[in-house]
Scaffold this active site. Structure first.
Site, PDB file in Angstrom:
ATOM      1  N   TYR A 147     -17.476  -9.767  -4.388  1.00  0.00           N
ATOM      2  CA  TYR A 147     -16.593 -10.523  -5.292  1.00  0.00           C
ATOM      3  C   TYR A 147     -15.124 -10.225  -4.984  1.00  0.00           C
ATOM      4  O   TYR A 147     -14.322 -11.139  -4.786  1.00  0.00           O
ATOM      5  CB  TYR A 147     -16.916 -10.151  -6.738  1.00  0.00           C
ATOM      6  CG  TYR A 147     -16.151 -10.944  -7.778  1.00  0.00           C
ATOM      7  CD1 TYR A 147     -16.271 -12.327  -7.861  1.00  0.00           C
ATOM      8  CD2 TYR A 147     -15.308 -10.301  -8.685  1.00  0.00           C
ATOM      9  CE1 TYR A 147     -15.578 -13.049  -8.827  1.00  0.00           C
ATOM     10  CE2 TYR A 147     -14.620 -11.015  -9.661  1.00  0.00           C
ATOM     11  CZ  TYR A 147     -14.758 -12.387  -9.722  1.00  0.00           C
ATOM     12  OH  TYR A 147     -14.072 -13.098 -10.679  1.00  0.00           O
ATOM     13  N   ARG A 188     -21.972  -8.962 -19.308  1.00  0.00           N
ATOM     14  CA  ARG A 188     -20.685  -8.273 -19.444  1.00  0.00           C
ATOM     15  C   ARG A 188     -20.631  -7.453 -20.728  1.00  0.00           C
ATOM     16  O   ARG A 188     -21.467  -7.615 -21.628  1.00  0.00           O
ATOM     17  CB  ARG A 188     -19.551  -9.285 -19.414  1.00  0.00           C
ATOM     18  CG  ARG A 188     -19.326  -9.774 -17.999  1.00  0.00           C
ATOM     19  CD  ARG A 188     -18.072 -10.569 -17.922  1.00  0.00           C
ATOM     20  NE  ARG A 188     -18.398 -11.957 -17.864  1.00  0.00           N
ATOM     21  CZ  ARG A 188     -17.727 -12.851 -17.154  1.00  0.00           C
ATOM     22  NH1 ARG A 188     -16.688 -12.494 -16.459  1.00  0.00           N
ATOM     23  NH2 ARG A 188     -18.080 -14.103 -17.147  1.00  0.00           N
TER      24      ARG A 188
HETATM   25  N1  UDP Z   1     -20.161  -2.098 -19.496  1.00  0.00           N
HETATM   26  C1  UDP Z   1     -20.872  -1.281 -20.354  1.00  0.00           C
HETATM   27  N2  UDP Z   1     -22.022  -1.777 -20.902  1.00  0.00           N
HETATM   28  C2  UDP Z   1     -22.493  -3.008 -20.664  1.00  0.00           C
HETATM   29  C3  UDP Z   1     -21.752  -3.861 -19.783  1.00  0.00           C
HETATM   30  C4  UDP Z   1     -20.598  -3.375 -19.221  1.00  0.00           C
HETATM   31  O1  UDP Z   1     -20.481  -0.134 -20.622  1.00  0.00           O
HETATM   32  O2  UDP Z   1     -23.539  -3.378 -21.205  1.00  0.00           O
HETATM   33  C5  UDP Z   1     -18.914  -1.580 -18.911  1.00  0.00           C
HETATM   34  C6  UDP Z   1     -18.781  -1.762 -17.406  1.00  0.00           C
HETATM   35  O3  UDP Z   1     -19.384  -0.688 -16.726  1.00  0.00           O
HETATM   36  C7  UDP Z   1     -17.270  -1.796 -17.258  1.00  0.00           C
HETATM   37  C8  UDP Z   1     -16.785  -2.438 -18.536  1.00  0.00           C
HETATM   38  O4  UDP Z   1     -17.845  -2.292 -19.484  1.00  0.00           O
HETATM   39  O5  UDP Z   1     -16.762  -0.483 -17.200  1.00  0.00           O
HETATM   40  C9  UDP Z   1     -16.442  -3.909 -18.400  1.00  0.00           C
HETATM   41  O6  UDP Z   1     -17.538  -4.531 -17.781  1.00  0.00           O
HETATM   42  P1  UDP Z   1     -17.650  -6.099 -17.618  1.00  0.00           P
HETATM   43  O7  UDP Z   1     -18.937  -6.345 -16.885  1.00  0.00           O
HETATM   44  O8  UDP Z   1     -17.462  -6.762 -18.917  1.00  0.00           O
HETATM   45  O9  UDP Z   1     -16.410  -6.500 -16.728  1.00  0.00           O
HETATM   46  P2  UDP Z   1     -15.746  -5.874 -15.405  1.00  0.00           P
HETATM   47  O10 UDP Z   1     -14.401  -5.478 -15.867  1.00  0.00           O
HETATM   48  O11 UDP Z   1     -16.540  -4.692 -14.930  1.00  0.00           O
HETATM   49  O12 UDP Z   1     -15.759  -6.979 -14.440  1.00  0.00           O
END
Ligand code: UDP
Length: 313
Positions: A147, A188
């Protein structure tokens, strides 16, 4: 005559909000989406004289597009980590081949081109908050590279088209965005936490939850994108809400807002998960006169309402 825009990823989360907004600006919209992560239900109600939906893959040449175009907006791409990790080659091809296709179309139609880029171009940033002139810290062979590097490549392709062909281009670097029309199962943080809390299941925090993100409500983002589209800014512009929060705090906030009895369970942190992220939005403020308006509290309530409406109370 009405202006006409083509948007790839037009049935996706941001693409479908943007389609509505462009229609509200009086434009005719052609939305292209192969529905891998987009959804017909996001746009079904729009189909009519002002909105055409084409179920197509943006990796295929866009020589089928007839008539004039004023704007081409390239939003096609998986954007949620579980989605792009599931479709890494498709993601790379959408960032590369589809970007060239969309650029070619814009060039042929003499249209303004706008690329949806991402805060992921900064990788796991060593500079904080992130300004547009920070070059980033991306692991080119890590799992997220499909990505991150695709979007970095796409930015390079856009700048090359601007410099060598004189194309009128824009690049928006979108930071974490949430709101209605996000797929509840997209994996997410905001969607997982809201759906888990609502179902009374454990809320899954990855790692110890000390990593931070800055969450922007979708209507704020769309306002910024439209202002950028109508501006003359060629260089990338960050759009996001600088209100930074730890993921653990977000989980607690969601549980409280939903009024749930869910507990938090701590799971393994995904590889290369950025430790912190917050946009510096000075450029957006100065060039576009833009600042986000919707607080996280308000935005979470609006998003929860949407999930309640589609999943049942
Ligand atoms: N995250 C989490 N639990 C979940 C999904 C995501 O703790 O069920 C964490 C993930 O590891 C990251 C943050 O939340 O640190 C944001 O993740 P997201 O997938 O929303 O977006 P990213 O910023 O990683 O693209």
């Amino acid at each position: 005559m009405a202006k006409r825009a083509l948007i790839t990823g037009g049935a996706g989360f941001i693409g479908s909000h943007l389609s509505r907004r462009l229609m509200a600006e009086g434009m005719e919209v052609v939305a292209v989406d192969n529905l891998i992560t987009g959804a017909r239900r996001n746009i079904e109600e729009l189909i009519g004289p002002q909105f055409v939906f084409e179920e197509r893959d943006a990796r295929d040449p866009m020589d089928w597009v007839e008539g004039p175009l004023d704007y081409v907006l390239h939003f096609a791409s998986p954007a949620s980590p579980p989605d792009y990790l599931k479709h890494p080659i498709f993601t790379l091809q959408t960032g590369s081949i589809a970007t060239h296709n969309a650029l070619e179309l814009a060039h042929r139609k003499n249209a303004v081109f706008l690329l949806a880029s991402t805060s992921e171009v900064y990788g796991d940033p060593e500079s904080h908050p992130q300004k547009e002139d920070y070059w980033g810290n991306v692991n080119p062979v890590g799992p997220r590279s499909c990505y991150d590097e695709a979007k970095r490549y796409a930015e390079a392709a856009v700048m090359a088209a601007h410099r060598s062909l004189g194309m009128d281009t824009r690049i928006v670097r979108i930071f974490n965005t949430y709101g209605p029309l996000m797929r509840p199962e997209d994996g997410r943080a905001v969607t997982n936490f809201l759906t888990q809390a609502k179902a009374g299941r454990n809320v899954t925090v990855y790692g110890d939850g000390s990593q931070t993100r800055s969450f922007c409500y979708v209507s704020d983002l769309v306002e910024g994108i439209v202002r950028l589209l109508f501006s003359k800014e060629i260089m990338p512009v960050n759009l996001g809400n600088p209100n930074e929060i730890s993921i653990l705090k977000l989980a607690q906030m969601v549980i409280e807002h939903v009024g749930s009895k869910s507990q938090i369970s701590f799971l393994q942190l995904p590889e290369d998960d950025p430790k912190k992220r917050r946009p510096d939005i000075t450029r957006a403020r100065e060039v576009l006169g833009w600042t986000p308006k919707v607080s996280l509290e308000e935005g979470l309530i609006l998003t929860l309402d949407y999930y309640l409406s589609i999943m049942g109370k």
